[in-house]
Scaffold this active site. Structure first.
Site, PDB file in Angstrom:
ATOM      1  N   ASP A 155       0.811  -1.221   0.000  1.00 57.08           N
ATOM      2  CA  ASP A 155       0.000   0.000   0.000  1.00 57.08           C
ATOM      3  C   ASP A 155       0.846   1.274   0.000  1.00 57.08           C
ATOM      4  OD1 ASP A 155      -2.253  -1.672   0.167  1.00 57.08           O
ATOM      5  OD2 ASP A 155      -1.971  -1.803   2.331  1.00 57.08           O
ATOM      6  N   GLY A 209      -4.381  -4.974  -3.226  1.00 55.95           N
ATOM      7  CA  GLY A 209      -5.346  -4.004  -3.730  1.00 55.95           C
ATOM      8  C   GLY A 209      -4.585  -2.784  -4.193  1.00 55.95           C
ATOM      9  N   HIS A 210      -4.849  -2.361  -5.421  1.00 59.43           N
ATOM     10  CA  HIS A 210      -4.174  -1.174  -5.941  1.00 59.43           C
ATOM     11  C   HIS A 210      -5.242  -0.200  -6.400  1.00 59.43           C
ATOM     12  CE1 HIS A 210      -0.556  -3.563  -5.940  1.00 59.43           C
ATOM     13  NE2 HIS A 210      -1.184  -4.484  -6.654  1.00 59.43           N
ATOM     14  N   THR A 211      -5.035   1.063  -6.086  1.00 61.32           N
ATOM     15  CA  THR A 211      -5.990   2.065  -6.529  1.00 61.32           C
ATOM     16  C   THR A 211      -5.403   2.842  -7.695  1.00 61.32           C
ATOM     17  OG1 THR A 211      -6.750   2.255  -4.255  1.00 61.32           O
ATOM     18  CG2 THR A 211      -7.426   3.994  -5.771  1.00 61.32           C
ATOM     19  N   THR A 232      -5.524 -11.419   4.853  1.00 61.79           N
ATOM     20  CA  THR A 232      -6.592 -10.707   4.146  1.00 61.79           C
ATOM     21  C   THR A 232      -7.817 -11.605   3.940  1.00 61.79           C
ATOM     22  OG1 THR A 232      -5.657 -11.386   2.030  1.00 61.79           O
ATOM     23  CG2 THR A 232      -4.953  -9.238   2.902  1.00 61.79           C
ATOM     24  N   THR A 278      -9.777  -5.339   2.326  1.00 61.66           N
ATOM     25  CA  THR A 278     -10.484  -5.822   3.517  1.00 61.66           C
ATOM     26  C   THR A 278     -11.318  -4.753   4.218  1.00 61.66           C
ATOM     27  OG1 THR A 278      -8.525  -5.317   4.823  1.00 61.66           O
ATOM     28  CG2 THR A 278      -8.731  -7.575   4.018  1.00 61.66           C
ATOM     29  N   ARG A 319     -10.235  -2.798   6.342  1.00 59.02           N
ATOM     30  CA  ARG A 319      -9.699  -2.565   7.685  1.00 59.02           C
ATOM     31  C   ARG A 319      -8.973  -1.228   7.752  1.00 59.02           C
ATOM     32  NH1 ARG A 319      -6.288  -8.064   8.698  1.00 59.02           N
ATOM     33  NH2 ARG A 319      -5.646  -7.620   6.582  1.00 59.02           N
TER      34      ARG A 319
HETATM   35  P1  GTP Z   1      -0.434  -0.227  -3.571  1.00 62.11           P
HETATM   36  O1  GTP Z   1      -1.048  -1.390  -2.867  1.00 62.11           O
HETATM   37  O2  GTP Z   1       1.020  -0.030  -3.283  1.00 62.11           O
HETATM   38  O3  GTP Z   1      -0.763  -0.196  -5.032  1.00 62.11           O
HETATM   39  O4  GTP Z   1      -1.062   1.077  -2.923  1.00 62.11           O
HETATM   40  P2  GTP Z   1      -2.586   1.227  -2.902  1.00 62.11           P
HETATM   41  O5  GTP Z   1      -3.034   1.618  -4.286  1.00 62.11           O
HETATM   42  O6  GTP Z   1      -3.177   0.014  -2.232  1.00 62.11           O
HETATM   43  O7  GTP Z   1      -2.925   2.328  -1.943  1.00 62.11           O
HETATM   44  P3  GTP Z   1      -4.452   2.669  -1.642  1.00 62.11           P
HETATM   45  O8  GTP Z   1      -5.407   1.708  -2.179  1.00 62.11           O
HETATM   46  O9  GTP Z   1      -4.504   3.014  -0.214  1.00 62.11           O
HETATM   47  O10 GTP Z   1      -4.588   3.936  -2.502  1.00 62.11           O
HETATM   48  C1  GTP Z   1      -4.021   5.053  -2.078  1.00 62.11           C
HETATM   49  C2  GTP Z   1      -4.983   6.205  -2.280  1.00 62.11           C
HETATM   50  O11 GTP Z   1      -4.207   7.369  -2.323  1.00 62.11           O
HETATM   51  C3  GTP Z   1      -5.720   6.127  -3.589  1.00 62.11           C
HETATM   52  O12 GTP Z   1      -6.937   6.792  -3.476  1.00 62.11           O
HETATM   53  C4  GTP Z   1      -4.778   6.868  -4.528  1.00 62.11           C
HETATM   54  O13 GTP Z   1      -5.448   7.446  -5.614  1.00 62.11           O
HETATM   55  C5  GTP Z   1      -4.242   7.933  -3.610  1.00 62.11           C
HETATM   56  N1  GTP Z   1      -2.863   8.366  -3.880  1.00 62.11           N
HETATM   57  C6  GTP Z   1      -1.831   7.673  -4.472  1.00 62.11           C
HETATM   58  N2  GTP Z   1      -0.718   8.447  -4.504  1.00 62.11           N
HETATM   59  C7  GTP Z   1      -1.054   9.612  -3.915  1.00 62.11           C
HETATM   60  C8  GTP Z   1      -0.334  10.824  -3.633  1.00 62.11           C
HETATM   61  O14 GTP Z   1       0.842  10.960  -3.916  1.00 62.11           O
HETATM   62  N3  GTP Z   1      -1.029  11.805  -3.000  1.00 62.11           N
HETATM   63  C9  GTP Z   1      -2.333  11.684  -2.636  1.00 62.11           C
HETATM   64  N4  GTP Z   1      -2.923  12.704  -2.012  1.00 62.11           N
HETATM   65  N5  GTP Z   1      -3.037  10.580  -2.909  1.00 62.11           N
HETATM   66  C10 GTP Z   1      -2.409   9.566  -3.524  1.00 62.11           C
HETATM   67  P1  IMP Z   2      -2.183 -12.804   3.422  1.00 65.24           P
HETATM   68  O1  IMP Z   2      -1.221 -12.441   2.363  1.00 65.24           O
HETATM   69  O2  IMP Z   2      -3.619 -12.548   3.053  1.00 65.24           O
HETATM   70  O3  IMP Z   2      -1.963 -14.173   3.978  1.00 65.24           O
HETATM   71  O4  IMP Z   2      -1.921 -11.814   4.658  1.00 65.24           O
HETATM   72  C1  IMP Z   2      -0.721 -11.884   5.420  1.00 65.24           C
HETATM   73  C2  IMP Z   2      -0.311 -10.499   5.893  1.00 65.24           C
HETATM   74  O5  IMP Z   2       0.059  -9.699   4.775  1.00 65.24           O
HETATM   75  C3  IMP Z   2      -1.434  -9.711   6.599  1.00 65.24           C
HETATM   76  O6  IMP Z   2      -0.844  -8.887   7.584  1.00 65.24           O
HETATM   77  C4  IMP Z   2      -2.007  -8.836   5.485  1.00 65.24           C
HETATM   78  O7  IMP Z   2      -2.611  -7.683   6.000  1.00 65.24           O
HETATM   79  C5  IMP Z   2      -0.737  -8.517   4.702  1.00 65.24           C
HETATM   80  N1  IMP Z   2      -0.987  -8.246   3.280  1.00 65.24           N
HETATM   81  C6  IMP Z   2      -1.098  -9.131   2.266  1.00 65.24           C
HETATM   82  N2  IMP Z   2      -1.268  -8.500   1.087  1.00 65.24           N
HETATM   83  C7  IMP Z   2      -1.241  -7.189   1.357  1.00 65.24           C
HETATM   84  C8  IMP Z   2      -1.333  -6.008   0.531  1.00 65.24           C
HETATM   85  O8  IMP Z   2      -1.465  -6.040  -0.697  1.00 65.24           O
HETATM   86  N3  IMP Z   2      -1.237  -4.826   1.178  1.00 65.24           N
HETATM   87  C9  IMP Z   2      -1.052  -4.752   2.526  1.00 65.24           C
HETATM   88  N4  IMP Z   2      -0.965  -5.814   3.325  1.00 65.24           N
HETATM   89  C10 IMP Z   2      -1.045  -7.020   2.748  1.00 65.24           C
HETATM   90 MG    MG Z   3      -2.634  -1.917  -1.779  1.00 60.01          MG
END
Ligand code: GTP
Ligand code: IMP
Ligand code: MG
Length: 338
Positions: free
Chosen positions: A17, A46-48, A129, A256, A258
């Protein structure tokens, strides 16, 4: 052979994340990537990304989806939940021809999810997860796991991912390898046993897709300007929920739902992560959350002195240059010093 087009791999530097989704979507557009291929564990990620102006949470499809020209592959080392993948493809109305799943990608079945959620060790102690990844990888090690070629619904997507990648290399195409999770969730290098079910450092991500390390130009490690962690396990300097909220660092997990725990940027962990991944470039995200005056800045010189000082400190303490800086959620909110 001299290659003109780059092969880069993106990995997470902390506990997942870090904002890999944002960085990858920026690179997919900016570098006009021909092929993006996902390594990593599976739909626990999960990637946003922002796609057509809309926020999209992806668990299986590569984040390079934002570039309509990019072919999107999933490597043989990655777990696929066919329901999650097919739902994502349908939801974003993705052209079937854009997506390829390796014949040998592992398959998550309902029983793996039940095992994951029903196990107090995994669900409670480790804080998994609950997406079935751990039990599926255990079955893979036992060599009883189904693979993608056993699943009729995936037939039209099946491909030889390493074969496609090596053909693309010979044709001089650009490849972006997408890592998931983060260095300290690695089964080998993380905070064991509070980790995921396999290694997720750059070497493992490359192995997941079938590229040897010599093919890679840059290892791009993504750090967020603060650290977050979901689930259990140590987190140095952890803030109270109240303090996290006050600072605007309280995040909600994509998969999740969480609450994520948070802590200030950890220079020591960052240095170790750079070594473990042989990082050549740091991408820093959410600079605007820690330094609000940097929001939307696209030129390094327009950053505040405090923000620049923070960036310099990261470079000094890790020995790796910070070349990509994210100052907002949209691909445009990026400083690119490459
Ligand atoms: P990865 O798992 O590493 O891909 O990260 P993530 O995509 O899971 O992070 P998450 O789902 O928490 O998404 C991050 C949030 O912050 C999303 O709404 C993005 O659009 C946003 N975001 C990403 N980079 C930045 C940034 O540099 N600044 C701000 N303000 N928001 C960001
Ligand atoms: P699992 O990979 O679902 O077995 O989870 C094991 C651990 O890795 C837990 O602490 C999860 O929260 C963490 N985890 C797994 N994948 C991710 C991810 O993409 N982002 C953040 N935490 C993760
Ligand atoms: Mg993520």
């Amino acid at each position: 052979m001299v290659r003109i087009m780059p092969v880069n791999v993106v990995v997470g530097g902390f506990f997942g994340d870090e904002g890999k989704g944002k960085i990858i979507s920026y690179l997919a557009l900016k570098d006009n990537i021909d092929i993006a291929v996902r390594g990593g564990v599976g739909p626990n990620a999960g990637h946003t990304v922002i796609y057509n102006g809309e926020k999209l949470g992806l668990r299986q499809i590569p984040s390079a989806i934002v570039n309509p020209k990019t072919r999107l592959l999933i490597g043989p080392g990655v777990l696929v939940n066919p329901k999650v993948l097919l739902n994502e493809i349908a939801k974003v109305k993705l052209d079937n021809k854009r997506v390829g799943v390796d014949f040998q990608a592992g398959i998550i079945e309902d029983k793996h999810i039940d095992q994951d959620r029903g196990s107090s060790h995994l669900k409670k102690k480790i804080g998994s997860t609950g997406t079935g990844c751990g039990p599926a990888n255990a079955d893979r090690a036992l060599r009883i796991l189904k693979i993608a070629k056993d699943i009729p619904e995936l037939k039209e997507y099946l491909t030889d991912v390493p074969g496609e990648l090596h053909k693309a290399l010979d044709a001089g195409k650009s490849i972006l390898v997408e890592g998931t999770q983060g260095t300290f969730l690695s089964l080998w290098h993380g905070t064991y046993p509070y980790v995921t079910s396999k290694d997720v450092t750059a070497s493992a991500i490359l192995s997941d897709v079938g590229l040897g390390p010599k093919y890679v130009d840059d290892v791009i490690i993504v750090f967020k300007a603060y650290v977050t962690r979901v689930g259990t396990g140590p987190l140095e300097g952890e803030l109270s929920e109240e303090e996290a909220k006050k600072r605007g660092w309280l995040e909600i997990a994509t998969v999740t739902g969480r609450k994520r725990r948070s802590a200030p940027f950890d220079f020591k962990l960052a240095r170790r992560a750079c070594k473990l991944n042989s990082a050549t470039i740091i991408a820093l995200t959410k600079l605007d959350i820690v330094f609000p005056e940097t929001k939307g800045v696209t030129n390094y010189n327009d950053l505040s002195e405090n923000a620049k000082k923070f960036i310099r400190e990261i470079e000094e303490k890790t020995g790796v240059p910070v070349k990509i800086i994210s100052t907002g959620p949209n691909p445009e909110d990026t400083i690119d010093l490459r």
